[in-house]
Design a protein around this motif. Structure first.
Motif, PDB file in Angstrom:
ATOM      1  N   UNK A  51       0.832  -1.235   0.067  1.00  0.00           N
ATOM      2  CA  UNK A  51      -0.040   0.095  -0.031  1.00  0.00           C
ATOM      3  C   UNK A  51       0.906   1.255  -0.285  1.00  0.00           C
ATOM      4  N   UNK A  52       0.776   2.132  -1.040  1.00  0.00           N
ATOM      5  CA  UNK A  52       1.426   3.262  -0.917  1.00  0.00           C
ATOM      6  C   UNK A  52       2.539   3.693  -1.800  1.00  0.00           C
ATOM      7  N   UNK A  53       3.081   1.980  -2.059  1.00  0.00           N
ATOM      8  CA  UNK A  53       4.479   2.213  -2.608  1.00  0.00           C
ATOM      9  C   UNK A  53       4.625   2.678  -4.043  1.00  0.00           C
ATOM     10  N   UNK A  54       5.348   3.609  -4.471  1.00  0.00           N
ATOM     11  CA  UNK A  54       5.542   3.942  -5.676  1.00  0.00           C
ATOM     12  C   UNK A  54       6.892   3.782  -6.141  1.00  0.00           C
ATOM     13  N   UNK A  55       7.284   2.481  -6.430  1.00  0.00           N
ATOM     14  CA  UNK A  55       8.906   2.349  -6.553  1.00  0.00           C
ATOM     15  C   UNK A  55       9.413   2.778  -7.949  1.00  0.00           C
ATOM     16  N   UNK A  56       8.600   3.206  -8.749  1.00  0.00           N
ATOM     17  CA  UNK A  56       9.060   3.845 -10.229  1.00  0.00           C
ATOM     18  C   UNK A  56       9.941   5.267 -10.029  1.00  0.00           C
ATOM     19  N   UNK A  57       9.460   5.976  -8.777  1.00  0.00           N
ATOM     20  CA  UNK A  57      10.114   7.058  -8.425  1.00  0.00           C
ATOM     21  C   UNK A  57      11.851   6.914  -8.090  1.00  0.00           C
ATOM     22  N   UNK A  58      11.839   5.569  -7.819  1.00  0.00           N
ATOM     23  CA  UNK A  58      13.435   5.392  -7.486  1.00  0.00           C
ATOM     24  C   UNK A  58      14.101   4.797  -8.362  1.00  0.00           C
ATOM     25  N   UNK A  59      13.512   4.333  -9.619  1.00  0.00           N
ATOM     26  CA  UNK A  59      14.056   3.504 -10.431  1.00  0.00           C
ATOM     27  C   UNK A  59      14.539   4.157 -11.766  1.00  0.00           C
ATOM     28  N   UNK A  60      14.412   5.485 -11.833  1.00  0.00           N
ATOM     29  CA  UNK A  60      14.677   6.098 -13.104  1.00  0.00           C
ATOM     30  C   UNK A  60      16.146   5.643 -13.267  1.00  0.00           C
ATOM     31  N   UNK A  61      16.729   5.726 -14.810  1.00  0.00           N
ATOM     32  CA  UNK A  61      18.063   5.141 -14.876  1.00  0.00           C
ATOM     33  C   UNK A  61      18.560   3.854 -14.804  1.00  0.00           C
ATOM     34  N   UNK A  62      17.558   2.973 -14.632  1.00  0.00           N
ATOM     35  CA  UNK A  62      17.744   1.452 -14.566  1.00  0.00           C
ATOM     36  C   UNK A  62      18.074   1.034 -15.856  1.00  0.00           C
ATOM     37  N   UNK A  63      18.945   0.296 -16.308  1.00  0.00           N
ATOM     38  CA  UNK A  63      19.388  -0.405 -17.333  1.00  0.00           C
ATOM     39  C   UNK A  63      18.653  -1.861 -17.626  1.00  0.00           C
ATOM     40  N   UNK A  64      18.568  -2.704 -16.424  1.00  0.00           N
ATOM     41  CA  UNK A  64      18.145  -4.297 -16.776  1.00  0.00           C
ATOM     42  C   UNK A  64      16.875  -4.258 -15.559  1.00  0.00           C
ATOM     43  N   UNK A  65      16.044  -4.762 -15.850  1.00  0.00           N
ATOM     44  CA  UNK A  65      14.994  -5.467 -14.910  1.00  0.00           C
ATOM     45  C   UNK A  65      14.957  -6.922 -15.103  1.00  0.00           C
ATOM     46  N   UNK A  66      15.114  -7.619 -13.970  1.00  0.00           N
ATOM     47  CA  UNK A  66      14.943  -8.923 -13.936  1.00  0.00           C
ATOM     48  C   UNK A  66      13.924  -9.439 -12.791  1.00  0.00           C
ATOM     49  N   UNK A  67      13.018 -10.176 -13.321  1.00  0.00           N
ATOM     50  CA  UNK A  67      11.715 -10.634 -12.638  1.00  0.00           C
ATOM     51  C   UNK A  67      11.863 -12.006 -12.356  1.00  0.00           C
ATOM     52  N   UNK A  68      12.236 -12.467 -11.009  1.00  0.00           N
ATOM     53  CA  UNK A  68      12.163 -13.700 -10.468  1.00  0.00           C
ATOM     54  C   UNK A  68      10.924 -14.048  -9.461  1.00  0.00           C
ATOM     55  N   UNK A  69      10.207 -13.283  -9.271  1.00  0.00           N
ATOM     56  CA  UNK A  69       9.348 -13.143  -8.120  1.00  0.00           C
ATOM     57  C   UNK A  69       8.150 -14.194  -8.279  1.00  0.00           C
ATOM     58  N   UNK A  70       7.568 -14.879  -7.515  1.00  0.00           N
ATOM     59  CA  UNK A  70       6.448 -15.672  -7.437  1.00  0.00           C
ATOM     60  C   UNK A  70       6.771 -17.117  -6.211  1.00  0.00           C
ATOM     61  N   UNK A  71       5.611 -17.402  -5.942  1.00  0.00           N
ATOM     62  CA  UNK A  71       5.526 -18.430  -4.884  1.00  0.00           C
ATOM     63  C   UNK A  71       6.103 -19.734  -5.369  1.00  0.00           C
ATOM     64  N   UNK A  72       7.139 -20.203  -4.800  1.00  0.00           N
ATOM     65  CA  UNK A  72       7.605 -21.579  -5.110  1.00  0.00           C
ATOM     66  C   UNK A  72       6.694 -22.643  -5.266  1.00  0.00           C
ATOM     67  N   UNK A  73       6.874 -23.324  -6.386  1.00  0.00           N
ATOM     68  CA  UNK A  73       5.990 -24.610  -6.564  1.00  0.00           C
ATOM     69  C   UNK A  73       6.231 -25.823  -6.026  1.00  0.00           C
ATOM     70  N   UNK A  74       7.458 -25.913  -5.064  1.00  0.00           N
ATOM     71  CA  UNK A  74       8.143 -27.043  -4.555  1.00  0.00           C
ATOM     72  C   UNK A  74       7.875 -27.154  -2.706  1.00  0.00           C
ATOM     73  N   UNK A  75       7.216 -26.150  -2.464  1.00  0.00           N
ATOM     74  CA  UNK A  75       7.100 -25.842  -1.043  1.00  0.00           C
ATOM     75  C   UNK A  75       5.836 -26.366  -0.381  1.00  0.00           C
ATOM     76  N   UNK A  76       5.140 -27.317  -0.978  1.00  0.00           N
ATOM     77  CA  UNK A  76       3.939 -28.004  -0.361  1.00  0.00           C
ATOM     78  C   UNK A  76       2.800 -28.530  -1.255  1.00  0.00           C
ATOM     79  N   UNK A  77       2.081 -29.084  -0.925  1.00  0.00           N
ATOM     80  CA  UNK A  77       1.167 -30.037  -1.789  1.00  0.00           C
ATOM     81  C   UNK A  77       0.233 -28.729  -2.489  1.00  0.00           C
ATOM     82  N   UNK A  78      -0.112 -28.999  -3.636  1.00  0.00           N
ATOM     83  CA  UNK A  78      -0.850 -28.269  -4.495  1.00  0.00           C
ATOM     84  C   UNK A  78      -2.290 -28.200  -4.311  1.00  0.00           C
TER      85      UNK A  78
END
Length: 302
Positions: A51-78
């Protein structure tokens, strides 16, 4: 160079952060909670998906974005609820990454978005490259397909987009290997199911190196298989792991027993695909650990 990582505190994210810093990058890690994070040289933390986060304000000038986010598929029964979280966590993170990049006055050069080889069909006989049709079925395939469609929105916005289709990532800190090794450590390792299912694996250090390589090579875009060039059958992996650990490989775990224990999640170990990293090799990437024995020796005998 400035890199932004979503999922930077996880298994792959930690290895990647170290890899980038070694090669002169300043790294920003997106996180929901910045209060318990200690900033270090070349690493800072920016709040997002809160809530209230505006990360873009701190990310100007970034060259590379890498997205690894997501809940693990291995940590419990589906369970149905968990399957919803596995999908929704990936979609929410990817949509927010794309939104942030579109908001920046200076667009980044590239987005490397995590994906998975689960998008390919299950087969004991075929080999799959990035040119193969992504025609898998089932929960994992649907998750990956939906995930990649969200990431491609960055490409539509003029940002080079790499879909890093990870195989089974091997490391001793997390991931599948500690769970695979546990029965061997107790002398109870052995063949799982038919043993003929393919395991398209990769050492976690090569994952980090491959991500950096993709970010730095403009010729790479679209799907990119992040797997070692020498996949192995599951039973051969087990035999090699047993040798490295100095333990027997004798117990047989039948497919019905594993399905009973793990439910739908059993597909992770019972099914597989032979996936080859054609795009990486054609662009000159050199694997530090191309063979399963060298990878396991490094992880357990270092």
């Amino acid at each position: 160079m400035k890199a932004v990582i979503a999922g930077g505190t996880g298994f792959v994210g930690k290895e990647l952060t170290e890899e980038l810093i070694r090669h002169g990058y300043d790294v920003t890690i997106l996180t929901r909670n910045t209060e318990n994070k200690k900033e270090e040289a070349h690493v800072r933390y920016v709040k997002w998906l809160s809530a209230g986060a505006k990360p873009e304000a701190a990310l100007e000038g970034s060259d590379v974005f890498i997205n690894l986010a997501g809940e693990s598929i291995n940590s419990g029964r589906w369970t149905e609820e968990r399957k919803k979280r596995i999908l929704s966590s990936r979609i929410a993170a990817t949509q927010e990454i794309v939104r942030i990049m579109k908001e920046l006055k200076q667009k980044p050069k590239v987005l490397v978005n995590a994906s998975a080889i689960g998008i390919y069909p299950i087969s004991e006989t075929k080999a799959f490259t990035e040119a193969s049709p992504a025609a898998g079925h089932g929960f994992l395939s649907n998750v990956v397909d939906t995930w990649e469609k969200e990431a491609i929105e960055a490409d539509k916005a003029g940002i080079r987009t790499v879909l890093a289709r990870f195989g089974v990532i091997l490391g001793t800190e997390d991931g599948a290997l500690p769970r695979m090794a546990l029965p061997y450590k107790y002398g109870a390792g052995g063949k799982i199911g038919s043993g003929r299912q393919w395991m398209s694996w990769i050492h976690v250090e090569d994952v980090a190196r491959a991500i950096r390589f993709a970010a730095e090579h403009e010729s790479i875009e679209g799907p990119m298989n992040v797997t070692a060039p020498n996949p192995v059958r599951m039973n051969d992996l087990g035999k090699t792991l047993a040798k490295v650990l100095g333990k027997p490989h004798w117990l047989f775990v039948p497919e019905p027993a594993l399905k009973l224990a793990l439910g739908e999640m059993s597909t992770v170990v019972l099914d597989g695909q032979k996936v080859l990293p054609e795009k990486l090799t054609q662009n000159g990437f050199q694997f530090s650990f191309p063979l399963i024995r060298s990878a396991l020796d490094h992880l357990y005998k270092e």
